[in-house]
Every structure is written in structure tokens, then in C-alpha cells.
Design an enzyme around this catalytic site. Structure first.
Site, PDB file in Angstrom:
ATOM      1  N   LYS A   1     -16.235  -3.703   9.627  1.00 21.67           N
ATOM      2  CA  LYS A   1     -15.251  -3.949   8.584  1.00 21.67           C
ATOM      3  C   LYS A   1     -14.216  -4.946   9.110  1.00 21.67           C
ATOM      4  O   LYS A   1     -13.538  -4.691  10.108  1.00 21.67           O
ATOM      5  CB  LYS A   1     -14.549  -2.657   8.167  1.00 21.67           C
ATOM      6  CG  LYS A   1     -13.493  -2.904   7.089  1.00 21.67           C
ATOM      7  CD  LYS A   1     -12.537  -1.750   6.945  1.00 21.67           C
ATOM      8  CE  LYS A   1     -11.344  -2.174   6.107  1.00 21.67           C
ATOM      9  NZ  LYS A   1     -10.291  -1.140   6.064  1.00 21.67           N
TER      10      LYS A   1
ATOM     11  N   GLY B   1      -1.938   2.365   2.450  1.00 19.18           N
ATOM     12  CA  GLY B   1      -1.085   3.523   2.631  1.00 19.18           C
ATOM     13  C   GLY B   1      -0.040   3.737   1.563  1.00 19.18           C
ATOM     14  O   GLY B   1       0.758   4.675   1.647  1.00 19.18           O
TER      15      GLY B   1
ATOM     16  N   ALA C   1      -8.003   0.710   0.273  1.00 20.82           N
ATOM     17  CA  ALA C   1      -6.544   0.757   0.410  1.00 20.82           C
ATOM     18  C   ALA C   1      -5.836   1.026  -0.908  1.00 20.82           C
ATOM     19  O   ALA C   1      -6.208   0.492  -1.959  1.00 20.82           O
ATOM     20  CB  ALA C   1      -5.990  -0.530   1.016  1.00 20.82           C
ATOM     21  N   GLY C   2      -4.805   1.881  -0.835  1.00 18.08           N
ATOM     22  CA  GLY C   2      -3.934   2.122  -1.970  1.00 18.08           C
ATOM     23  C   GLY C   2      -4.212   3.378  -2.757  1.00 18.08           C
ATOM     24  O   GLY C   2      -3.424   3.757  -3.618  1.00 18.08           O
TER      25      GLY C   2
ATOM     26  N   THR D   1      -5.333   7.334   4.595  1.00 20.24           N
ATOM     27  CA  THR D   1      -4.036   7.984   4.415  1.00 20.24           C
ATOM     28  C   THR D   1      -4.048   9.007   3.287  1.00 20.24           C
ATOM     29  O   THR D   1      -3.413  10.063   3.390  1.00 20.24           O
ATOM     30  CB  THR D   1      -2.948   6.929   4.140  1.00 20.24           C
ATOM     31  OG1 THR D   1      -2.982   5.945   5.172  1.00 20.24           O
ATOM     32  CG2 THR D   1      -1.570   7.568   4.100  1.00 20.24           C
TER      33      THR D   1
END
Length: 328
Positions: free
Chosen positions: A170, A231, A257-258, A280
Site C-alpha cells: 500500500k 482518522g 481513511a475517514g 482508527t
């Protein structure tokens, strides 16, 4: 004599009972209800009530619909590798390795992202992730978290390949420490080098349709646009742009992400994403193990909803029960 049954004229013998009529019609009494001249007839009276000339009967039952259902064979395929789970998870931010392993097991993930960091040379016996999370059971996906230049990202993944022999990686190159947004010029530069060196690159980038297509066309095996900053837990901020990216792509598109909660993951999957990567959202939850379970179900439910095809949005109502066979 003539009677009406469900609005149709029918000739019957003079001494016909309700039970006899139902038998002639081919219905079992316990599976229907009968109304005679606008009055509901008790089932225990079917055999004793003889029908009269001009009687109007309604014979009703419950209806439904649908075909026998079998789960679709719908694996995630990345660079020729097949996975049952469409949830990818990170391995950082947990309180300890034990919690990391439990959360990943509960999530059902088969691919886990791992960072590349220096060993503790003062304590060579310090526990390592590989002591807890078996690389033979899970596919380790080395990432370039914390890299801000193409040079650093390429260097990191070269070391990762040497350490574990992994070609599937990645790539993420960040632009700043506050927002952790992708640095697309450096990402393109790094991707070009890595692909030439035989790496199979899954790449983190902005939710920009043009950039995603560029990365696909240069040879990345999967493109991973952000839903929101890393995050942040804000969920999918640009569903329409994400839909465009998905519709144009010929490689897997995974939201990276997010994501903050299960509904965020479900939304991404309902849009048609091939998978969701998160860390996260699980590790930072009040109960990471419970959230891991929730995320697993959300990804599965979102994918099934996408495959099923949602109904069109309308400004007016449509009856859910069919109108055929109504008796009023």
C-alpha cells in the site's frame, strides 16, 4: 344455483356447504378465510353452512413473493488474489498486541496493513507483531505511513519486500502532518518507480476522478481514495465523486481513511466500493472488539445492498402490497 366467489359467478349444487366449495376449489380450510355477504365466517362453521342462491363470498389468504435465495459468490479480487472479506484493517493504535489480534479476528479481515519501523536494538527479544499475527494466516500489506516524499516511500517498501518478500503493498505519500492529505505528485512518482520494480501497488489518493484514473492506467492494482482525512471519522464526504470514480474504474476501488462508524462503511459499500480499509475507526472506538464486529457486518450488508440494487428515490408513495386480488 349461482353464487359469486371473489367477484366471479359460479354454478354450484343446492346443498353445497362452504367446506364442500373450498374442496371443489382446491383450498384447505385452515389456509384461507371466508367472508359471506360481508360477514366473516368462523372456520368451525364451514361444514354446517349451506350456501344460498346469490351468496357473495370472498375467499382470501396471505400473499408474499420472491425466489429461493442463495448467497452470491462474490469475492474481492486484488492482483489475482481472492479474498472472502472486503474489510481491510490496520494494526496500529490498539492498547496491546492481544487486543490487536482479537479485533482482527472478529472483523473477519484477511488483509492487514503493517508499518515498517526500526527494530529495538536495545532489546532484540521485544515482542513483534509477527509473534501474534501469523503472516501465513493474514496477508500483510506493508504501507508507507509517515512518508512525505516519493523517495522515502520507495525506500520503505524496498525494505518491506526484503523483510517479508511481499510484492503487494500500500502506497501513501502525505502532504502535511496536520491533515495527512495525499501528496499526489509524489504519489505518482513513487508509483511509477515501484511498478517498474515489480511491486503490485494499492495506492492511497484523493477522491479525484482524474487522479484515480491516472493511477489505474499507470498500473496500480487497486486505487484507494479517501472518504475523509485519515482518522477524522467524518465518513464519506463526496459520495457523488466517489460514484464517478467507481463507475470509471477497471481495478478495485477501496475507500481508505475517514470512516468513523458502521454506517460510514455501509454507505461506501452501497455506492459500489470493492472494499473499505480502516484502522482508527476500530482501534479508537470505546470498545474496539464490538466495533470490529459492527464493521464486519456493515461491510457485508453494504455490499449485499449494492448487489441487490436499491429502489429509486421518488417524491411520491408506492404501495408495497399488490393491488391484484383486493376484495373491497
Amino acid at each position: 344455483m349461482e353464487i359469486q366467489v371473489n367477484g366471479e359467478a359460479r354454478q354450484i349444487a343446492l346443498d353445497t356447504t362452504i367446506s364442500a366449495l373450498l374442496e371443489q376449489l382446491g383450498f384447505r380450510p385452515e389456509r384461507v378465510a371466508v367472508e359471506r355477504n360481508l360477514e366473516v365466517v368462523k372456520r368451525e362453521l364451514y361444514a354446517s353452512i349451506q350456501l344460498q342462491e346469490g351468496d357473495r363470498l370472498e375467499v382470501v389468504h396471505f400473499i408474499g413473493g420472491g425466489e429461493p435465495w442463495t448467497p452470491p459468490n462474490d469475492p474481492l479480487v486484488v492482483a489475482g488474489r481472492t479474498f472472502k472479506s472486503r474489510l481491510l484493517v490496520g494494526t496500529g493504535k490498539y492498547k496491546d498486541f492481544e487486543e490487536t489480534v482479537k479485533a482482527i479476528e472478529i472483523s473477519g479481515a484477511e488483509i492487514v496493513t503493517v508499518a515498517v519501523r526500526r527494530v529495538n536494538i536495545s532489546d532484540p527479544n521485544a515482542p513483534m507483531l509477527t509473534d501474534y499475527l501469523d503472516p501465513k494466516k493474514y496477508l500483510y500489506l506493508p504501507n508507507t505511513a509517515g512518508c512525505y516524499t516519493a523517495e522515502d516511500a520507495v525506500r520503505t517498501l524496498r525494505l518491506a519486500r526484503e523483510a517479508g518478500g511481499w510484492n503487494l503493498v500500500k502506497l501513501e505519500v502525505l502532504s502535511d502532518e496536520r491533515y495527512l492529505l495525499p501528496n499526489n505528485p509524489e504519489t505518482l512518482k513513487a508509483a511509477e518507480i515501484l511498478i517498474k520494480e515489480g511491486f503490485e501497488v494499492m495506492v492511497y489518493t484523493t477522491d479525484d476522478a482524474h487522479m484515480c484514473k491516472l493511477l489505474e492506467e499507470m498500473g496500480c492494482v487497486a486505487v484507494m481514495p479517501l472518504a475523509a482525512p485519515i482518522g477524522s471519522g467524518l465518513g464519506v464526504r463526496n459520495p457523488f465523486t466517489l460514484k464517478i470514480i467507481i463507475e470509471r474504474a477497471k481495478v478495485p476501488i477501496l475507500v481508505d481513511a475517514g470512516v468513523g462508524t458502521a454506517s460510514d462503511a455501509a454507505i461506501a459499500m452501497e455506492l459500489g466500493c470493492d472494499g473499505v480499509l480502516m484502522n482508527t475507526a476500530i482501534a479508537g472506538a470505546g470498545n474496539p472488539l464490538l466495533m470490529a464486529s459492527a464493521m464486519r457486518k456493515a461491510v457485508e450488508a453494504g455490499r449485499e445492498a449494492f448487489l441487490a440494487g436499491r429502489i429509486a428515490k421518488k417524491l411520491y408513495a408506492t404501495a408495497s402490497s399488490p393491488l391484484d386480488g383486493t376484495f373491497f
